[in-house]
Design a protein around this motif. Structure first.
Motif, PDB file in Angstrom:
ATOM      1  N   VAL A  78     -22.107  18.261 -10.484  1.00  0.00           N
ATOM      2  CA  VAL A  78     -22.436  18.279  -9.056  1.00  0.00           C
ATOM      3  C   VAL A  78     -21.200  18.662  -8.271  1.00  0.00           C
ATOM      4  CG1 VAL A  78     -23.247  16.926  -7.079  1.00  0.00           C
ATOM      5  CG2 VAL A  78     -24.231  16.543  -9.360  1.00  0.00           C
ATOM      6  N   ILE A  79     -21.298  19.733  -7.533  1.00  0.00           N
ATOM      7  CA  ILE A  79     -20.210  20.185  -6.677  1.00  0.00           C
ATOM      8  C   ILE A  79     -20.793  20.386  -5.283  1.00  0.00           C
ATOM      9  CG2 ILE A  79     -18.481  21.968  -6.261  1.00  0.00           C
ATOM     10  CD1 ILE A  79     -18.479  22.579  -9.212  1.00  0.00           C
ATOM     11  N   ALA A  80     -20.213  19.671  -4.364  1.00  0.00           N
ATOM     12  CA  ALA A  80     -20.669  19.741  -2.956  1.00  0.00           C
ATOM     13  C   ALA A  80     -22.160  19.481  -2.871  1.00  0.00           C
ATOM     14  CB  ALA A  80     -20.320  21.085  -2.349  1.00  0.00           C
TER      15      ALA A  80
ATOM     16  N   MET B  82      -9.405  27.607 -16.150  1.00  0.00           N
ATOM     17  CA  MET B  82     -10.137  27.371 -17.379  1.00  0.00           C
ATOM     18  C   MET B  82      -9.227  27.491 -18.597  1.00  0.00           C
ATOM     19  SD  MET B  82     -13.605  29.286 -18.550  1.00  0.00           S
ATOM     20  CE  MET B  82     -14.130  29.170 -16.845  1.00  0.00           C
ATOM     21  N   MET B  83      -9.437  26.605 -19.541  1.00  0.00           N
ATOM     22  CA  MET B  83      -8.864  26.709 -20.876  1.00  0.00           C
ATOM     23  C   MET B  83     -10.032  26.767 -21.865  1.00  0.00           C
ATOM     24  SD  MET B  83      -5.848  23.839 -20.516  1.00  0.00           S
ATOM     25  CE  MET B  83      -5.397  23.928 -22.246  1.00  0.00           C
ATOM     26  N   VAL B  84      -9.920  27.636 -22.865  1.00  0.00           N
ATOM     27  CA  VAL B  84     -11.056  27.834 -23.779  1.00  0.00           C
ATOM     28  C   VAL B  84     -10.546  27.986 -25.208  1.00  0.00           C
ATOM     29  CG1 VAL B  84     -13.010  29.308 -24.415  1.00  0.00           C
ATOM     30  CG2 VAL B  84     -12.432  28.998 -22.014  1.00  0.00           C
ATOM     31  N   LYS B  85     -11.260  27.352 -26.130  1.00  0.00           N
ATOM     32  CA  LYS B  85     -11.084  27.601 -27.564  1.00  0.00           C
ATOM     33  C   LYS B  85     -12.462  27.861 -28.172  1.00  0.00           C
ATOM     34  CE  LYS B  85      -6.878  24.907 -28.337  1.00  0.00           C
ATOM     35  NZ  LYS B  85      -6.262  23.821 -29.150  1.00  0.00           N
ATOM     36  N   VAL B  86     -12.517  28.881 -29.051  1.00  0.00           N
ATOM     37  CA  VAL B  86     -13.791  29.281 -29.652  1.00  0.00           C
ATOM     38  C   VAL B  86     -13.635  29.313 -31.175  1.00  0.00           C
ATOM     39  CG1 VAL B  86     -15.593  31.037 -29.740  1.00  0.00           C
ATOM     40  CG2 VAL B  86     -14.308  30.691 -27.616  1.00  0.00           C
ATOM     41  N   TRP B  87     -14.560  28.633 -31.856  1.00  0.00           N
ATOM     42  CA  TRP B  87     -14.558  28.637 -33.324  1.00  0.00           C
ATOM     43  C   TRP B  87     -15.862  29.258 -33.858  1.00  0.00           C
ATOM     44  CZ3 TRP B  87     -13.015  24.532 -30.379  1.00  0.00           C
ATOM     45  CH2 TRP B  87     -11.698  24.042 -30.581  1.00  0.00           C
TER      46      TRP B  87
ATOM     47  N   MET C  41     -22.500  24.340 -16.028  1.00  0.00           N
ATOM     48  CA  MET C  41     -21.132  24.549 -16.520  1.00  0.00           C
ATOM     49  C   MET C  41     -20.996  25.912 -17.208  1.00  0.00           C
ATOM     50  SD  MET C  41     -19.536  21.943 -15.442  1.00  0.00           S
ATOM     51  CE  MET C  41     -17.978  22.172 -16.260  1.00  0.00           C
ATOM     52  N   THR C  42     -22.086  26.373 -17.815  1.00  0.00           N
ATOM     53  CA  THR C  42     -22.024  27.695 -18.463  1.00  0.00           C
ATOM     54  C   THR C  42     -21.770  28.791 -17.437  1.00  0.00           C
ATOM     55  OG1 THR C  42     -24.440  27.797 -18.297  1.00  0.00           O
ATOM     56  CG2 THR C  42     -23.504  27.050 -20.391  1.00  0.00           C
ATOM     57  N   TYR C  43     -22.268  28.548 -16.224  1.00  0.00           N
ATOM     58  CA  TYR C  43     -22.024  29.520 -15.165  1.00  0.00           C
ATOM     59  C   TYR C  43     -20.550  29.568 -14.824  1.00  0.00           C
ATOM     60  CZ  TYR C  43     -22.113  31.614 -10.505  1.00  0.00           C
ATOM     61  OH  TYR C  43     -21.865  32.416  -9.402  1.00  0.00           O
ATOM     62  N   LEU C  44     -19.907  28.408 -14.866  1.00  0.00           N
ATOM     63  CA  LEU C  44     -18.492  28.349 -14.538  1.00  0.00           C
ATOM     64  C   LEU C  44     -17.617  29.033 -15.586  1.00  0.00           C
ATOM     65  CD1 LEU C  44     -18.228  24.666 -13.237  1.00  0.00           C
ATOM     66  CD2 LEU C  44     -18.277  26.771 -11.878  1.00  0.00           C
ATOM     67  N   ILE C  45     -18.031  28.967 -16.860  1.00  0.00           N
ATOM     68  CA  ILE C  45     -17.164  29.532 -17.905  1.00  0.00           C
ATOM     69  C   ILE C  45     -17.575  30.946 -18.325  1.00  0.00           C
ATOM     70  CG2 ILE C  45     -16.654  27.242 -18.806  1.00  0.00           C
ATOM     71  CD1 ILE C  45     -18.405  27.895 -21.221  1.00  0.00           C
TER      72      ILE C  45
ATOM     73  N   TYR D 122     -12.603  22.537 -11.306  1.00  0.00           N
ATOM     74  CA  TYR D 122     -13.554  22.925 -10.270  1.00  0.00           C
ATOM     75  C   TYR D 122     -13.310  22.065  -9.016  1.00  0.00           C
ATOM     76  CZ  TYR D 122     -15.992  18.739 -11.878  1.00  0.00           C
ATOM     77  OH  TYR D 122     -16.292  17.445 -12.222  1.00  0.00           O
ATOM     78  N   GLY D 123     -13.798  22.494  -7.913  1.00  0.00           N
ATOM     79  CA  GLY D 123     -13.634  21.751  -6.653  1.00  0.00           C
ATOM     80  C   GLY D 123     -13.754  22.670  -5.459  1.00  0.00           C
ATOM     81  N   PHE D 124     -13.144  22.207  -4.316  1.00  0.00           N
ATOM     82  CA  PHE D 124     -13.225  23.016  -3.113  1.00  0.00           C
ATOM     83  C   PHE D 124     -12.032  22.666  -2.228  1.00  0.00           C
ATOM     84  CE2 PHE D 124     -15.570  19.150  -2.417  1.00  0.00           C
ATOM     85  CZ  PHE D 124     -15.173  18.717  -1.172  1.00  0.00           C
ATOM     86  N   GLU D 125     -11.829  23.462  -1.210  1.00  0.00           N
ATOM     87  CA  GLU D 125     -10.726  23.273  -0.274  1.00  0.00           C
ATOM     88  C   GLU D 125     -11.304  22.995   1.100  1.00  0.00           C
ATOM     89  OE1 GLU D 125      -6.875  25.736   1.463  1.00  0.00           O
ATOM     90  OE2 GLU D 125      -7.874  26.397  -0.366  1.00  0.00           O
ATOM     91  N   GLN D 126     -10.827  21.893   1.758  1.00  0.00           N
ATOM     92  CA  GLN D 126     -11.311  21.540   3.081  1.00  0.00           C
ATOM     93  C   GLN D 126     -10.155  21.023   3.938  1.00  0.00           C
ATOM     94  OE1 GLN D 126     -14.339  18.529   3.160  1.00  0.00           O
ATOM     95  NE2 GLN D 126     -15.193  19.232   5.118  1.00  0.00           N
ATOM     96  N   PHE D 127     -10.042  21.583   5.137  1.00  0.00           N
ATOM     97  CA  PHE D 127      -8.959  21.201   6.071  1.00  0.00           C
ATOM     98  C   PHE D 127      -7.587  21.382   5.409  1.00  0.00           C
ATOM     99  CE2 PHE D 127     -12.535  18.238   7.107  1.00  0.00           C
ATOM    100  CZ  PHE D 127     -12.966  18.900   8.246  1.00  0.00           C
ATOM    101  N   GLY D 128      -7.460  22.473   4.591  1.00  0.00           N
ATOM    102  CA  GLY D 128      -6.178  22.767   3.950  1.00  0.00           C
ATOM    103  C   GLY D 128      -5.856  21.900   2.771  1.00  0.00           C
TER     104      GLY D 128
END
Length: 466
Positions: free
Chosen positions: A168-170, A83-88, A176-180, A116-122
């Motif tokens: 949408v992930i998987a 994550m990269m974040v800037k707040v004003w 998105m607020t949950y992610l940040i 964001y994403g996931f890892e599958q089969f390395g």
């Protein structure tokens, strides 16, 4: 025959002399010459003042918004937490007072780049998304005062998102607020710290207090005609804890100072603001004592005393006198009263006494009052009945005058300075007067000056941060 004629002449001479002693005579007593001390008159008293320093929420809000602006948080590293974040700061911080603390609402604009994403089969499958979100942080601050600064300990009490987009992930919708939110927890702490730093930098009241005291301590010539001066010398400054109430933050400072009245020269008290120390105190006294000057010219005093003699004839047996004119001046710390008389004696006689004050009657009178006589002048011996008889006692009873008007004027002048007097912008003096009591009487070359002790309570409010 010759002897008889001689006896007749002798008897006639004695009769004439006797008659002359009991009828009107022209007598001039010894006139005392005026003399006055050139010493400066000092009346220095220790006084205590309350200095409530009050900062309204409006002023505090303005200060915070001035020092806390623009970009308030920045994280430019993506790899460590995806994550990269800037707040004003998006809008003005709004302040309110609640339960002895300061509540703040801070609107924010947030830019975030989220990986964001996931890892599958390395294989790592990632995507990134840039977001522009709006939110509101709620904070609460406890206020303290130390070393001339208001300071705060701020905590974040809540964060509200204005919107909550998702990705949408998987196959699932993830806000998105949950992610940040992990990053939000980091920048909330930084924002709280920045607000505390901004308040401490902006709420330094030392220059306001010292500049106000410096201005007020400059000697003031309160009466230019008689060269009466008033001076203030701050000695010690105390403070108690900060209080948040009634939509303002306030502390009460206690000032211990010398107040001095001087005549003919500026006061001796001096103020060096670099040496004034601030100390803590549980309880602060509020009483002040100041010496003010009640001034009566000799001409006015003569007129006041003359009113006591108007239309009065003083009698003792076959003798009587009327006082036609009175003049007053000073000599060696005593008051001289010239009595211009007509009646059994015509001429000027002089009384000498020490001026004193009758607190019950609010009158000036002369103590140890007596006639000034030239013992070498035989004519004055003929007036012994005047200087030491019944008439003398009656004259002395009338050698007094009221200073009630001067006390009322002094009270009015003091109250003028206790009714919202503003020596400089943002500094107001208020208070009450509890007593006035004349103390010392000084005879100058052109007036009788009574130093009056004024007591009361006073507060000096500093309001309106610039």
């Amino acid at each position: 025959m010759i002897k008889l004629f001689g006896k007749i002449i002798t008897a006639t001479t004695v009769t004439i002399l006797f008659f002359s002693c009991s009828t009107t005579q022209k007598i001039e007593a010894l006139k005392p010459t005026p003399s006055y001390t050139t010493d400066i008159v000092y009346e220095k008293q220790v006084s205590y003042f309350n200095l409530p320093v009050e900062i309204t929420m409006t002023d505090l809000q303005g200060q915070i918004n001035k020092y806390f602006n623009g970009l308030v948080y920045e994280d430019n590293v993506l790899e460590d937490d995806n994550m990269m974040v800037k707040v004003w700061k998006q809008g003005p911080i709004i302040l309110n007072e609640r339960f002895g603390k300061i509540d703040m609402v801070l609107p924010l604009k947030i830019w975030a780049k989220v990986r964001y994403g996931f890892e599958q089969f390395g294989v790592k499958l990632y995507d990134t998304k840039e977001l522009n979100l709006n939110g509101t942080i709620k904070l609460t601050s406890a206020v303290t005062f130390k070393n001339w600064h208001f300071s705060t300990v701020t905590e974040i009490t809540g964060f509200d998102w204005a919107e909550s987009p998702s990705v949408v992930i998987a196959g699932k919708n993830i806000p998105m607020t949950y992610l940040i939110n992990p990053a939000v927890n980091l920048f909330k702490k930084q924002i709280a710290q920045n607000i505390d730093n901004g308040i401490e930098r902006s709420m330094d009241i030392k220059p306001y207090v010292l500049n106000a005291l410096d201005f007020m301590s400059k000697p003031t010539e309160v009466n230019k005609d008689y060269h009466v001066w008033l001076g203030l010398q701050p000695l010690e400054l105390y403070t108690n804890q900060a209080v948040v109430a009634n939509k303002k933050v306030s502390i009460t400072m206690g000032l211990k100072a010398y107040l001095e009245t001087s005549i003919n020269a500026q006061p001796s008290v001096k103020f060096d603001k670099t040496k004034l120390l601030l100390q803590g105190a549980e309880k602060l006294p509020a009483d002040f004592g100041v010496t003010i000057a009640g001034i009566v010219t000799y001409a006015n005093a003569s007129a006041l005393m003359q009113a006591n003699f108007n239309g009065k004839r003083f009698e003792s047996g076959s003798r009587s006198i009327t006082v036609e004119k009175i003049d007053i001046w000073g000599k060696d710390g005593k008051m001289i009263i010239q009595l211009g008389m007509t009646g059994s004696i015509n001429g000027n006689f002089y009384l000498s006494g020490i001026p004193k004050y009758d607190a019950v009657k609010k009158e000036m009178y002369l103590d140890e009052l007596d006639f000034v006589l030239d013992s070498k002048n035989k004519l004055l011996k003929l007036g012994d009945w005047l200087a030491h008889g019944t008439i003398a006692a009656k004259l002395k009873e009338n050698c007094k005058y009221s200073i009630a008007d001067q006390l009322a004027l002094g009270e009015k002048n003091v109250k003028t300075y206790l009714s919202g007097y503003e020596p400089v912008k943002g500094v107001k003096v208020t208070g009450t007067l509890t007593s006035l009591a004349p103390q010392k009487i000084v005879l100058t070359s052109n007036a009788i000056i009574t130093t009056i002790d004024a007591r009361g309570k006073v507060a000096i409010a500093i309001d309106g941060m610039q």
